[in-house]
Design a protein around this motif. Sequence first.
Motif, PDB file in Angstrom:
ATOM      1  N   LEU A  63      39.953  57.357  42.377  1.00 37.05           N
ATOM      2  CA  LEU A  63      40.951  57.938  41.486  1.00 37.05           C
ATOM      3  C   LEU A  63      41.118  57.049  40.252  1.00 37.05           C
ATOM      4  O   LEU A  63      42.183  56.470  40.012  1.00 37.05           O
ATOM      5  CB  LEU A  63      42.288  58.112  42.218  1.00 37.05           C
ATOM      6  N   TRP A  64      40.054  56.917  39.504  1.00 35.67           N
ATOM      7  CA  TRP A  64      40.118  56.157  38.262  1.00 35.67           C
ATOM      8  C   TRP A  64      39.070  56.696  37.294  1.00 35.67           C
ATOM      9  O   TRP A  64      38.024  57.196  37.695  1.00 35.67           O
ATOM     10  CB  TRP A  64      39.931  54.659  38.502  1.00 35.67           C
ATOM     11  N   ASP A  65      39.404  56.648  36.038  1.00 36.17           N
ATOM     12  CA  ASP A  65      38.484  57.069  34.989  1.00 36.17           C
ATOM     13  C   ASP A  65      37.949  55.883  34.212  1.00 36.17           C
ATOM     14  O   ASP A  65      36.787  55.867  33.809  1.00 36.17           O
ATOM     15  CB  ASP A  65      39.179  58.026  34.010  1.00 36.17           C
ATOM     16  N   GLU A  66      38.824  54.900  33.988  1.00 37.29           N
ATOM     17  CA  GLU A  66      38.457  53.768  33.156  1.00 37.29           C
ATOM     18  C   GLU A  66      39.118  52.510  33.694  1.00 37.29           C
ATOM     19  O   GLU A  66      40.264  52.548  34.138  1.00 37.29           O
ATOM     20  CB  GLU A  66      38.925  54.051  31.726  1.00 37.29           C
ATOM     21  N   ALA A  67      38.408  51.393  33.640  1.00 36.08           N
ATOM     22  CA  ALA A  67      38.964  50.100  34.035  1.00 36.08           C
ATOM     23  C   ALA A  67      38.849  49.156  32.843  1.00 36.08           C
ATOM     24  O   ALA A  67      37.772  49.008  32.270  1.00 36.08           O
ATOM     25  CB  ALA A  67      38.224  49.531  35.237  1.00 36.08           C
ATOM     26  N   ARG A  68      39.974  48.566  32.491  1.00 32.56           N
ATOM     27  CA  ARG A  68      40.014  47.607  31.389  1.00 32.56           C
ATOM     28  C   ARG A  68      40.293  46.237  31.995  1.00 32.56           C
ATOM     29  O   ARG A  68      41.354  46.009  32.566  1.00 32.56           O
ATOM     30  CB  ARG A  68      41.103  47.998  30.393  1.00 32.56           C
ATOM     31  N   ILE A  69      39.318  45.347  31.861  1.00 35.34           N
ATOM     32  CA  ILE A  69      39.391  44.064  32.551  1.00 35.34           C
ATOM     33  C   ILE A  69      39.384  42.916  31.552  1.00 35.34           C
ATOM     34  O   ILE A  69      38.426  42.741  30.800  1.00 35.34           O
ATOM     35  CB  ILE A  69      38.212  43.913  33.538  1.00 35.34           C
ATOM     36  N   PHE A  70      40.477  42.155  31.565  1.00 36.31           N
ATOM     37  CA  PHE A  70      40.562  40.956  30.744  1.00 36.31           C
ATOM     38  C   PHE A  70      40.158  39.751  31.584  1.00 36.31           C
ATOM     39  O   PHE A  70      40.512  39.654  32.757  1.00 36.31           O
ATOM     40  CB  PHE A  70      42.005  40.717  30.271  1.00 36.31           C
ATOM     41  N   THR A  71      39.481  38.829  30.961  1.00 37.89           N
ATOM     42  CA  THR A  71      39.223  37.525  31.554  1.00 37.89           C
ATOM     43  C   THR A  71      39.764  36.503  30.567  1.00 37.89           C
ATOM     44  O   THR A  71      39.335  36.460  29.406  1.00 37.89           O
ATOM     45  CB  THR A  71      37.718  37.293  31.792  1.00 37.89           C
ATOM     46  N   GLY A  72      40.727  35.717  31.016  1.00 35.03           N
ATOM     47  CA  GLY A  72      41.331  34.705  30.165  1.00 35.03           C
ATOM     48  C   GLY A  72      40.853  33.316  30.547  1.00 35.03           C
ATOM     49  O   GLY A  72      39.982  33.149  31.403  1.00 35.03           O
ATOM     50  N   LYS A  73      41.438  32.330  29.932  1.00 31.58           N
ATOM     51  CA  LYS A  73      41.050  30.934  30.176  1.00 31.58           C
ATOM     52  C   LYS A  73      41.797  30.309  31.357  1.00 31.58           C
ATOM     53  O   LYS A  73      41.459  29.220  31.811  1.00 31.58           O
ATOM     54  CB  LYS A  73      41.312  30.100  28.917  1.00 31.58           C
ATOM     55  N   THR A  74      42.825  30.987  31.867  1.00 25.78           N
ATOM     56  CA  THR A  74      43.619  30.444  32.969  1.00 25.78           C
ATOM     57  C   THR A  74      42.786  30.378  34.244  1.00 25.78           C
ATOM     58  O   THR A  74      42.075  31.316  34.581  1.00 25.78           O
ATOM     59  CB  THR A  74      44.864  31.326  33.217  1.00 25.78           C
ATOM     60  N   ARG A  75      42.891  29.256  34.939  1.00 27.66           N
ATOM     61  CA  ARG A  75      42.189  29.071  36.212  1.00 27.66           C
ATOM     62  C   ARG A  75      43.218  28.773  37.299  1.00 27.66           C
ATOM     63  O   ARG A  75      44.109  27.962  37.108  1.00 27.66           O
ATOM     64  CB  ARG A  75      41.194  27.926  36.111  1.00 27.66           C
ATOM     65  N   PHE A  76      43.071  29.437  38.455  1.00 24.86           N
ATOM     66  CA  PHE A  76      43.978  29.217  39.566  1.00 24.86           C
ATOM     67  C   PHE A  76      43.326  28.436  40.708  1.00 24.86           C
ATOM     68  O   PHE A  76      44.013  27.858  41.525  1.00 24.86           O
ATOM     69  CB  PHE A  76      44.487  30.553  40.127  1.00 24.86           C
ATOM     70  N   GLU A  77      42.001  28.459  40.805  1.00 31.77           N
ATOM     71  CA  GLU A  77      41.233  27.806  41.875  1.00 31.77           C
ATOM     72  C   GLU A  77      41.376  28.526  43.221  1.00 31.77           C
ATOM     73  O   GLU A  77      40.429  28.652  43.953  1.00 31.77           O
ATOM     74  CB  GLU A  77      41.596  26.327  42.027  1.00 31.77           C
ATOM     75  N   THR A  78      42.590  28.964  43.560  1.00 30.35           N
ATOM     76  CA  THR A  78      42.826  29.769  44.760  1.00 30.35           C
ATOM     77  C   THR A  78      43.868  30.812  44.393  1.00 30.35           C
ATOM     78  O   THR A  78      44.542  30.699  43.372  1.00 30.35           O
ATOM     79  CB  THR A  78      43.369  28.930  45.939  1.00 30.35           C
ATOM     80  N   GLY A  79      43.987  31.811  45.238  1.00 27.19           N
ATOM     81  CA  GLY A  79      44.999  32.825  44.975  1.00 27.19           C
ATOM     82  C   GLY A  79      44.542  34.204  45.385  1.00 27.19           C
ATOM     83  O   GLY A  79      43.782  34.360  46.347  1.00 27.19           O
ATOM     84  N   ILE A  80      44.979  35.193  44.628  1.00 26.59           N
ATOM     85  CA  ILE A  80      44.642  36.595  44.910  1.00 26.59           C
ATOM     86  C   ILE A  80      43.427  36.965  44.080  1.00 26.59           C
ATOM     87  O   ILE A  80      43.458  36.894  42.845  1.00 26.59           O
ATOM     88  CB  ILE A  80      45.841  37.512  44.579  1.00 26.59           C
TER      89      ILE A  80
END
Length: 193
Positions: free
Chosen positions: A145-162
């Motif tokens: 149920l999706w037509d388009e995905a807009r994906i940003f990649t920033g400079k923030t790094r978490f190392e772990t997480g979701i």
Amino acid sequence: EDGYIAPDKKEHNRPVWITNKYSGQLVHKWRSEEQAILAGTKTVLSDNPSLNVRKWTGDHPVRVFIDKDLKAPNHFSILDDTQKTIVLCEQIPAGQATRNIIYERILFSENIAVQAANILYKHELQSVIIEGGAKTITQFIETDLWDEARIFTGKTRFETGIKAPEINGKLIHKNEISGDSLKIYENDRSDNI
């Protein structure tokens, strides 16, 4: 930058920004162009989002959020009664609906994405941005149920997480916004035929 969309833990009920202010402004522009915006329970509880248009001019989208057990406190931004908000829950609470807050019952034992789409249709909402979190986005991706995905990649790094949900689609646009990467994919449903 490292494939995570959120850290494991936060100190406060506020979003953790991965991208810069220009990317954030573009997201608000996109919000003004759509009829609805949808978020899951965990995103609402951990970020206390407003899900409105603040960094751009235009109409606010209808806010929709999944809250099975009505865990979002009444003082949260999403329940401030300033704009139409639809709460998808297991049991409709007596006497809590207002002019702008509408409760809709869904069955959490069935496909949530399909039920959410049907409720959007019922309310004559034909476009929606799914803003999170990972579980909610994944449900819409897996249900196709999706037509388009807009994906940003920033400079923030978490190392772990979701971890960010994985998307398969056709890359139709690639851009850089002051150091952030933006990739836009469309759902190439021809692969599913």
